[in-house]
Structures are given as C-alpha cells and as structure tokens.
Design a protein around this motif. Structure first.
Motif, PDB file in Angstrom:
ATOM      1  N   ILE A 276      68.027  77.643  -3.459  1.00 29.83           N
ATOM      2  CA  ILE A 276      67.206  78.742  -4.005  1.00 29.83           C
ATOM      3  C   ILE A 276      66.259  79.227  -2.907  1.00 29.83           C
ATOM      4  N   LYS A 277      65.774  78.299  -2.121  1.00 25.96           N
ATOM      5  CA  LYS A 277      64.901  78.677  -1.007  1.00 25.96           C
ATOM      6  C   LYS A 277      65.665  79.527   0.018  1.00 25.96           C
ATOM      7  N   ARG A 278      66.868  79.070   0.374  1.00 24.65           N
ATOM      8  CA  ARG A 278      67.620  79.779   1.431  1.00 24.65           C
ATOM      9  C   ARG A 278      68.141  81.133   0.953  1.00 24.65           C
ATOM     10  N   VAL A 279      68.657  81.173  -0.283  1.00 24.30           N
ATOM     11  CA  VAL A 279      69.297  82.415  -0.740  1.00 24.30           C
ATOM     12  C   VAL A 279      68.264  83.401  -1.284  1.00 24.30           C
ATOM     13  N   LEU A 280      67.298  82.900  -2.087  1.00 24.14           N
ATOM     14  CA  LEU A 280      66.348  83.819  -2.733  1.00 24.14           C
ATOM     15  C   LEU A 280      64.972  83.829  -2.057  1.00 24.14           C
ATOM     16  N   GLY A 281      64.763  82.912  -1.117  1.00 28.00           N
ATOM     17  CA  GLY A 281      63.490  82.872  -0.401  1.00 28.00           C
ATOM     18  C   GLY A 281      62.339  82.348  -1.252  1.00 28.00           C
ATOM     19  N   ILE A 282      62.646  81.630  -2.349  1.00 25.87           N
ATOM     20  CA  ILE A 282      61.568  81.066  -3.171  1.00 25.87           C
ATOM     21  C   ILE A 282      61.266  79.670  -2.635  1.00 25.87           C
ATOM     22  N   ASP A 283      60.162  79.531  -1.948  1.00 27.66           N
ATOM     23  CA  ASP A 283      59.855  78.270  -1.282  1.00 27.66           C
ATOM     24  C   ASP A 283      58.814  77.511  -2.107  1.00 27.66           C
ATOM     25  N   LYS A 284      59.271  76.968  -3.257  1.00 28.84           N
ATOM     26  CA  LYS A 284      58.338  76.281  -4.152  1.00 28.84           C
ATOM     27  C   LYS A 284      58.973  75.004  -4.653  1.00 28.84           C
ATOM     28  N   LYS A 285      58.109  74.032  -4.936  1.00 26.74           N
ATOM     29  CA  LYS A 285      58.599  72.743  -5.464  1.00 26.74           C
ATOM     30  C   LYS A 285      58.827  72.853  -6.957  1.00 26.74           C
ATOM     31  N   GLY A 286      59.930  72.299  -7.429  1.00 23.38           N
ATOM     32  CA  GLY A 286      60.175  72.301  -8.864  1.00 23.38           C
ATOM     33  C   GLY A 286      61.626  72.631  -9.163  1.00 23.38           C
ATOM     34  N   ALA A 287      61.884  72.955 -10.428  1.00 25.92           N
ATOM     35  CA  ALA A 287      63.257  73.278 -10.863  1.00 25.92           C
ATOM     36  C   ALA A 287      63.286  74.734 -11.330  1.00 25.92           C
ATOM     37  N   TYR A 288      64.192  75.509 -10.709  1.00 28.06           N
ATOM     38  CA  TYR A 288      64.288  76.950 -10.978  1.00 28.06           C
ATOM     39  C   TYR A 288      65.243  77.186 -12.152  1.00 28.06           C
ATOM     40  N   LEU A 289      64.774  77.936 -13.145  1.00 22.24           N
ATOM     41  CA  LEU A 289      65.616  78.280 -14.301  1.00 22.24           C
ATOM     42  C   LEU A 289      65.649  79.797 -14.437  1.00 22.24           C
ATOM     43  N   VAL A 290      66.860  80.334 -14.589  1.00 30.20           N
ATOM     44  CA  VAL A 290      66.991  81.781 -14.768  1.00 30.20           C
ATOM     45  C   VAL A 290      67.876  82.026 -15.989  1.00 30.20           C
ATOM     46  N   PHE A 291      67.578  83.084 -16.730  1.00 32.07           N
ATOM     47  CA  PHE A 291      68.496  83.463 -17.808  1.00 32.07           C
ATOM     48  C   PHE A 291      68.571  84.972 -17.918  1.00 32.07           C
ATOM     49  N   GLY A 292      69.618  85.420 -18.576  1.00 35.05           N
ATOM     50  CA  GLY A 292      69.803  86.859 -18.770  1.00 35.05           C
ATOM     51  C   GLY A 292      70.326  87.140 -20.168  1.00 35.05           C
ATOM     52  N   PHE A 293      70.001  88.315 -20.667  1.00 32.79           N
ATOM     53  CA  PHE A 293      70.533  88.772 -21.963  1.00 32.79           C
ATOM     54  C   PHE A 293      71.112  90.154 -21.749  1.00 32.79           C
ATOM     55  N   ASP A 294      72.160  90.483 -22.467  1.00 34.56           N
ATOM     56  CA  ASP A 294      72.678  91.853 -22.376  1.00 34.56           C
ATOM     57  C   ASP A 294      73.078  92.375 -23.741  1.00 34.56           C
ATOM     58  N   GLY A 295      73.172  93.712 -23.827  1.00 34.05           N
ATOM     59  CA  GLY A 295      73.507  94.347 -25.106  1.00 34.05           C
ATOM     60  C   GLY A 295      72.566  95.511 -25.351  1.00 34.05           C
ATOM     61  N   PRO A 296      72.403  95.919 -26.614  1.00 32.03           N
ATOM     62  CA  PRO A 296      71.473  96.999 -26.930  1.00 32.03           C
ATOM     63  C   PRO A 296      70.041  96.605 -26.529  1.00 32.03           C
ATOM     64  N   GLU A 297      69.305  97.531 -25.924  1.00 33.39           N
ATOM     65  CA  GLU A 297      68.011  97.204 -25.317  1.00 33.39           C
ATOM     66  C   GLU A 297      67.033  96.533 -26.290  1.00 33.39           C
ATOM     67  N   LYS A 298      66.983  97.020 -27.515  1.00 33.59           N
ATOM     68  CA  LYS A 298      66.013  96.467 -28.475  1.00 33.59           C
ATOM     69  C   LYS A 298      66.293  94.989 -28.742  1.00 33.59           C
ATOM     70  N   ILE A 299      67.573  94.675 -28.886  1.00 33.41           N
ATOM     71  CA  ILE A 299      67.944  93.273 -29.161  1.00 33.41           C
ATOM     72  C   ILE A 299      67.680  92.411 -27.926  1.00 33.41           C
ATOM     73  N   VAL A 300      68.018  92.955 -26.754  1.00 30.01           N
ATOM     74  CA  VAL A 300      67.801  92.222 -25.500  1.00 30.01           C
ATOM     75  C   VAL A 300      66.317  91.899 -25.343  1.00 30.01           C
ATOM     76  N   ASP A 301      65.453  92.891 -25.569  1.00 32.73           N
ATOM     77  CA  ASP A 301      64.014  92.672 -25.389  1.00 32.73           C
ATOM     78  C   ASP A 301      63.503  91.593 -26.339  1.00 32.73           C
ATOM     79  N   LEU A 302      64.003  91.635 -27.569  1.00 35.67           N
ATOM     80  CA  LEU A 302      63.557  90.659 -28.559  1.00 35.67           C
ATOM     81  C   LEU A 302      64.014  89.247 -28.162  1.00 35.67           C
ATOM     82  N   GLU A 303      65.279  89.122 -27.808  1.00 38.05           N
ATOM     83  CA  GLU A 303      65.807  87.791 -27.448  1.00 38.05           C
ATOM     84  C   GLU A 303      65.133  87.258 -26.173  1.00 38.05           C
ATOM     85  N   LEU A 304      64.952  88.162 -25.225  1.00 34.16           N
ATOM     86  CA  LEU A 304      64.322  87.775 -23.962  1.00 34.16           C
ATOM     87  C   LEU A 304      62.901  87.259 -24.218  1.00 34.16           C
TER      88      LEU A 304
END
Ligand SMILES: Cc1cc2nc3c(=O)[nH]c(=O)nc-3n(C[C@H](O)[C@H](O)[C@H](O)COP(=O)(O)OP(=O)(O)OC[C@H]3O[C@@H](n4cnc5c(N)ncnc54)[C@H](O)[C@@H]3O)c2cc1C
Length: 479
Positions: A276-304
């Motif tokens: 994560i440090k090499r590819v995204l340049g995030i130089d921080k200690k810990g565990a990186y978690l990412v998630f994504g939602f897709d679909g109609p914007e209203k539903i995505v915003d709510l789920e996100l």
C-alpha cells in the motif's frame, strides 16, 4: 516427448491436420516452448536456470467445438494426452503439457456469439480474451462485471476451468455465479450443453461439475454469462485500522449486516507497510481497508454511509473517499512490474478461504508455520473476496534467496506449500479459492477431501476412460 522426425509423428500430424487444417497444427520450437511455461513458479525457475521443460508434441488450434471433438476422438484412438491451453496465465501449472501429447490452444475460439438484452446475457466462445469480451459487452452498454487482475492475459475458458474471480466478486459473484450455461466437449468427443438456466431441480447441476475441472473432464468451448447494466455510480472509501483484527471485525460486520459492497479489501499490517505504501504512497502503520458500492446513487450513498458508520466504531484513521478511489484506480498495478515479485525471488500466493469464525485462525496458522520453519520467508496478506459468511485470504510468501540448484529449490518450495496449506486446512481453510489446483497442489487434494476424493476420481475415470484429459493434474493420476 515424441521424436518428430519419424513416421509415427508424421502420421499423427496428418490426422490432426485433417481435423483442424494443417495451418492450425504446429510443431514449431518457439510455439512448443511458449506452451511449456505458465505462471507457476517451479517451471519458470527451471527455465530460468537453463533447463528445458517438458513440451507438447503438437500445439493444435481448433476453430470450433466440432474440431475440438475430432481432436479428442483422435487422442483417444492413439492414447495421446491433451492439455487445454487458454492464456497460459494460470499460476498452478494447470496448462502445462507435462506428459507431452497435444497442447490444445483455445484462442481461435474467440467470438462473441450474441448479447441478449432482454435476459441480460452474453454468449461467447471460451477461448476469448476476457478483456475483449468485456469490451464487446461494454460497447452494447453493459458489463460482465468480471474484472480480474489478469483480464488482459487470460481467457474465459481459463476462468471457467479454475473457478476464477474478479475484483467485484462480492456483489457480482465468482465466475461460477455468473454462468448461465456452457457447451462442453467431453473427453470421448461428444459436444454437450448444460441446462439453459442455472437454477433448476432437474438433477445435479452439470455446469457446476465442469466448473473448476481444470481441463481434466473435457474442454469448455462456449458459455453464456449474465451481464449487468453499467451502474449509475461507483464510490469508494478507505480506513486505516490499528490492527488487522479490528479491520476484520469491521469488514465482517459490513457483510453480516447484509450491506452489499461490490468490493472490500483488507491488507494486513506488513502488506500495508510494503505494497500500500509503494503503490498508493500511504506511509502509515496499521491495516488498510477499502470498500466500494455501486448502483443507483441514492442507494450507494446510503449503503456507503452505513459501512462508514461500522468502520468508525473501530477505525484508527478515516482516509476518506480519495484514498479509496486511488486504490480502485491502481488496482491492477499490484500484480505487475515493478510491484510484483520476480526471479530470482521465490514467491507464491497461498490462496484460501474460510468462515469469519476461522479466517483469522487460518491466517495465523499459516503465518506461524512459516515463521517457525522458514524464518527467511516474508509473509504478507490481504483479504480480497468477501461473502456473507467469510472471506478469502490472499497470503503471499517471498524468499529473497532460494536454493540455486533447481531440484533443491523445488523441494524447498514444495515444503513451504505443504506446511502452509496443511496448517490452513487444519484451521478450517481449503486448498484454494480461485487460482485452482493444477500441478502445484494436486498432492494435497486427498488431505483436503479425505475419502470424498474417491468420488472425484470415480467421476474422472467414468468420463475419461483413457485418461487423456490433462493427466497428472488436480491429484488425478498421470500417464
Ligand atoms: C498477473 C496475474 C493476475 C491474476 N489475477 C487473477 C485474478 O484476479 N483472478 C483470478 O481468478 N485469477 C487470476 N490470475 C490467475 C489466472 O489468470 C487465472 O487462473 C485464469 O483463469 C487463467 O486463465 P487462462 O486462460 O490463462 O488459463 P490457462 O493458464 O491457459 O489454463 C488454466 C487451466 O484451465 C484449463 N483450461 C483453459 N481453458 C480451458 C477450456 N476452454 N476448457 C477446459 N479447460 C481449460 C487448462 O488446462 C489449465 O488447467 C492471475 C494471473 C496473473 C498472471
């Protein structure tokens, strides 16, 4: 391997030429070499150290299911091994023609046959490059949502054969969830179709039997897959957690709350620090978690916002939408130079899956086994495909200086695999989640299945009485 300059080879060649046309049968040295190395570390290492790997006697390119059937009938007559070859991007040695014979290259089977905009399906030949398939579907305004890191170097048939998966699996499924039906050429040379729909009560599901069969039960020549409307929006968010454990609890809660992210990915502390440090340049200690939602914007915003609320119960730092989007934009980079591992390093993906109750136990069982017996091996991992009940661990080991001698290096490499995979199985994991078994892990199939492995060998023996299809793979007997 058969000598090429004698009448036996010439006779076989003329029969193959009669089946597919002389221009589609090759004994060319470069082509045979190209079909002797896939993405499995062991044969690549032997090649790297100046040795010739076992090669096919003929590389044959059928242009239809009927031609494929002719090749298999001919192979039965002469008891020649046949190993299907798609893109050769498999990491398990599945496509290697280890007993010579025919390398059946499917890449001429590359047509999109139809797109059904009523049922939302696409039918294509199985040798099609998965990026070409996706482009054709996108052109019609849809997506297969099958977006693996090897999209540009693998074929549809390779994914069907390995039960492969793409980055959006959490919402859209693995390839076995995407398939409606398939055309298969059986080992004895009949062209058959599985039922036209994937949900039925008309006996056991033949499609699911062929999915994951890795070229040992026949050749997939065509498939119909579900396709999806392009989503109105797709949004990401990333968090940093103090420990992988905290992040895992948040990820599991997102899934068990029955939110429907299209992707979640969690990197352990060492991989966050390294990749994560090499590819995204995030130089921080810990565990990186990412998630994504897709679909109609209203539903995505709510789920996100619901998913973010779950993470905020335990997060260390909210990295925001931008560092989530950055991961999506760079998602393929992790698997290619200069970020991927390469010779002379020894490396492997210890790919497994387990329930939420067991997945951390599996991680620690593998990590501790390696730390105890191979302290020189680095161990990094991320959890990349998530289900309602658990997730997949994409753990990797990296050894900077494996033994130089190829025999010693092979023994050393296999010992790492044996130890790590047996530890994973004992802790509730399985051999593999999406890379398959191939040559690499065949010997461990009995450990995984126990007496149930006899059921698989009985199916193999019944369907392929002359054992011509990819012998020596998946733990089935060789020639
Ligand atoms: C950089 C990189 C990234 C990767 N990322 C992913 C990923 O995100 N997800 C994933 O699942 N995998 C991934 N892989 C692994 C690999 O791409 C997949 O396993 C893929 O499914 C292999 O497809 P292929 O066409 O290259 O198959 P090959 O390597 O040619 O063959 C694989 C196996 O399938 C059999 N086979 C091939 N075609 C057929 C057919 N038509 N009928 C019957 N059997 C057949 C072969 O005999 C062999 O046993 C990655 C590999 C690389 C190199």
């Amino acid at each position: 391997m058969m000598k090429q300059d004698n009448y036996v080879a010439a006779m076989l060649r003329s029969e193959l030429a009669d089946a597919v046309g002389p221009e589609h049968v090759s004994t060319d040295a470069a082509e045979r070499l190209g079909h002797s190395i896939d993405y499995y570390w062991v044969p690549e290492m032997w090649h790297d150290r100046g040795h010739e790997n076992p090669q096919a006697d003929f590389v044959v390119h059928p242009g239809s299911a009927a031609e494929t059937a002719k090749i298999l009938r001919l192979a039965n007559t002469h008891k020649l091994p046949v190993t299907p070859w798609g893109g050769g991007s498999g990491s398990q040695g599945g496509a290697l023609p280890m007993h010579g014979g025919i390398s059946l290259d499917t890449k001429r089977l590359n047509k999109v046959i139809s797109i059904d905009t009523e049922a939302l399906t696409v039918t294509a030949e199985a040798g099609i490059n998965t990026q070409h398939l996706e482009w054709a579907v996108e052109k019609a305004g849809y997506s297969t949502m099958h977006l693996p890191a090897s999209i540009a170097c693998a074929t549809l048939g390779g994914f069907l054969a390995h039960r492969g998966t793409g980055v959006l699996s959490t919402k859209y499924g693995k390839i076995e969830d995407m398939v409606m039906s398939m055309e298969v050429v059986t080992p004895t040379g009949e062209v058959i179709n599985t039922l036209p729909v994937p949900r039925h009560a008309s006996g056991p599901d033949l499609a699911q039997m062929y999915l994951g069969s890795e070229g040992t039960l026949g050749v997939m020549t065509k498939a119909t897959l579900k396709i999806h409307p392009r989503p109105e929006t797709r949004k990401f968010h990333a968090f940093l957690f103090k420990t992988m454990r905290d992040a895992m609890a948040a990820g599991a809660k997102i899934m068990t709350s029955r939110l429907r992210p299209c992707v979640i990915r969690l990197y352990d502390e060492p991989e966050t620090a390294r990749l994560i440090k090499r590819v995204l340049g995030i130089d921080k200690k810990g565990a990186y978690l990412v998630f994504g939602f897709d679909g109609p914007e209203k539903i995505v915003d709510l789920e996100l916002s619901q998913a973010c609320a779950i993470c905020k119960e335990r997060e260390h730092e909210d990295l925001g939408a931008e560092l989530g989007q950055a991961w999506w934009d760079h998602r393929y980079k992790f698997f290619y130079p200069p970020f991927m591992f390469h010779m002379p390093q020894a490396f492997g993906t210890l790919d497994t899956v387990a329930t939420f109750a067991n997945i951390e136990k599996v991680y620690w069982a593998m990590k501790n086994a390696l730390a105890e017996h191979f302290p020189e091996a680095a161990f990094i991992g991320h959890f990349s495909h998530w289900y309602e009940w658990g997730c997949m661990l994409y753990a990797r080991f990296i050894v900077e200086n494996p033994p130089q001698d190829p025999v010693e290096a092979t023994l050393y490499y296999n010992k790492i695999w044996d130890m790590a995979i047996r530890a994973a199985i004992k802790a509730g994991g399985v051999l593999n989640e999406h890379h398959g078994v191939g040559l690499k892990l065949g010997r461990l199939m009995k450990d995984l299945y126990g007496p149930a492995f006899n059921v698989l060998t009985s199916v193999k023996t019944a369907l392929d009485p002359n054992n011509i299809m990819n012998p020596g793979k998946m733990g089935f007997k060789g020639v």
